[in-house]
Write a protein that holds these residues in place. Structure first.
Motif, PDB file in Angstrom:
ATOM      1  N   ILE A 158      -4.808   7.502   3.948  1.00 43.94           N
ATOM      2  CA  ILE A 158      -5.497   6.495   3.054  1.00 43.94           C
ATOM      3  C   ILE A 158      -4.755   5.802   2.393  1.00 43.94           C
ATOM      4  N   TYR A 159      -4.388   4.546   2.521  1.00 43.24           N
ATOM      5  CA  TYR A 159      -3.495   3.721   1.921  1.00 43.24           C
ATOM      6  C   TYR A 159      -4.012   2.689   0.654  1.00 43.24           C
ATOM      7  N   ARG A 160      -3.546   2.888  -0.312  1.00 48.37           N
ATOM      8  CA  ARG A 160      -4.056   2.030  -1.624  1.00 48.37           C
ATOM      9  C   ARG A 160      -3.072   1.243  -2.086  1.00 48.37           C
ATOM     10  N   TRP A 192       0.902  -1.173   0.031  1.00 49.25           N
ATOM     11  CA  TRP A 192       0.214  -0.006  -0.062  1.00 49.25           C
ATOM     12  C   TRP A 192       0.915   1.302   0.123  1.00 49.25           C
ATOM     13  N   PRO A 213      -2.956  -0.642  -8.641  1.00 48.88           N
ATOM     14  CA  PRO A 213      -4.284  -0.417  -8.433  1.00 48.88           C
ATOM     15  C   PRO A 213      -5.471  -1.557  -8.708  1.00 48.88           C
ATOM     16  N   PRO A 239     -12.415  -1.855  -4.766  1.00 47.28           N
ATOM     17  CA  PRO A 239     -11.350  -0.773  -4.286  1.00 47.28           C
ATOM     18  C   PRO A 239     -10.736  -1.683  -3.094  1.00 47.28           C
ATOM     19  N   ASN A 240      -9.539  -1.570  -2.525  1.00 44.10           N
ATOM     20  CA  ASN A 240      -8.822  -2.208  -1.605  1.00 44.10           C
ATOM     21  C   ASN A 240      -8.151  -1.237  -0.645  1.00 44.10           C
ATOM     22  N   GLU A 241      -8.727   0.087  -0.600  1.00 47.67           N
ATOM     23  CA  GLU A 241      -7.748   1.132   0.220  1.00 47.67           C
ATOM     24  C   GLU A 241      -8.144   0.775   1.506  1.00 47.67           C
ATOM     25  N   SER A 253       0.442   5.580   0.576  1.00 48.09           N
ATOM     26  CA  SER A 253      -0.617   6.478   1.115  1.00 48.09           C
ATOM     27  C   SER A 253      -0.733   7.881   0.513  1.00 48.09           C
ATOM     28  N   THR A 310      -0.420  -0.341  -4.351  1.00 45.06           N
ATOM     29  CA  THR A 310       0.490   0.160  -5.328  1.00 45.06           C
ATOM     30  C   THR A 310       0.211  -0.469  -6.767  1.00 45.06           C
TER      31      THR A 310
END
Length: 218
Positions: free
Chosen positions: A69-71, A45, A75, A81-83, A47, A73
């Motif tokens: 918010i971590y998303r 992730w 996408p 969504p995997n945030e 951020s 790397t």
């Protein structure tokens, strides 16, 4: 009718404040790395910092806060969504009557409803288990899986009662009242299972846990 839980929390806060005032006006606060220096990338992730508004900061009080918010790397599709949301509130002192806000108090004020609550178990880097609180919350059609725990002086705990008791004891023994709340939030994507959100939250929290002592001193 006032609940026994509310009465207990108020009594503990009043006793803690009284004893801390009796010990003096200055806490011993060990040095630590500023929260804003926590790595922007954690495992898979990356951020983005989310500033807190002035009214939120006023409610939170005199502390140091990290809101990110971590998303992934890599996408994920927009439909899945995997945030992961991370909030850390660190209070170097609680001597002035300032206390950490429990998610049970602040989330309903934001329009969120608790659908279920419980605890789950994480492990320290040494393999020792510790419990964290777990909630499923909803706001309209949105649902989030939430993990949270309190950390003070090397201890991690799910209960705000236990956290307040340790604050009381450590203010007497060590002249320390510093403590933190860590909260991990994973939105449930449309059609996703709660178990998938739970697993993602636990995975993130396990990777975060070893970093915390540098920012929240033992």
């Amino acid at each position: 009718m006032t609940s026994p839980r509310f009465i207990t929390v108020v009594a503990l806060m009043a006793l803690t404040w009284t004893l801390m005032r009796a010990r003096g006006d200055v806490d011993r606060v060990p040095p630590s790395v500023p929260l804003n220096q926590m790595p922007q990338t954690l495992g898979p992730w990356k951020s983005t910092d989310v500033p807190l508004t002035a009214d939120v900061l006023e409610i939170l009080g005199k502390g140091v806060f990290l809101n990110r918010i971590y998303r992934p790397t890599d996408p994920a599709p927009a439909s899945a969504p995997n945030e992961v949301g991370l909030f850390i509130g660190y209070f170097p002192t609680q001597r002035t009557g300032q206390a950490i806000h429990s998610p049970q108090n602040c989330l309903p004020g934001s329009g969120w409803v608790f659908e279920s609550s419980g605890v789950t178990t994480l492990k320290t880097p040494a393999g020792q288990p510790f419990q964290v609180g777990e909630y499923l919350i909803s706001n309209g059609t949105s649902k989030d899986e939430v993990l949270y725990w309190y950390r003070s002086h090397g201890r991690s705990m799910a209960s705000d009662y236990v956290a307040k008791l340790y604050t009381l004891v450590d203010s007497i023994r060590y002249n320390r009242t510093d403590a933190a709340l860590i909260r991990v939030v994973v939105p449930l994507a449309s059609g996703a299972t709660r178990q998938a959100a739970h697993d993602r939250a636990v995975d993130f929290a396990q990777q975060l846990s070893p970093l915390l002592p540098a920012y929240i001193p033992d």
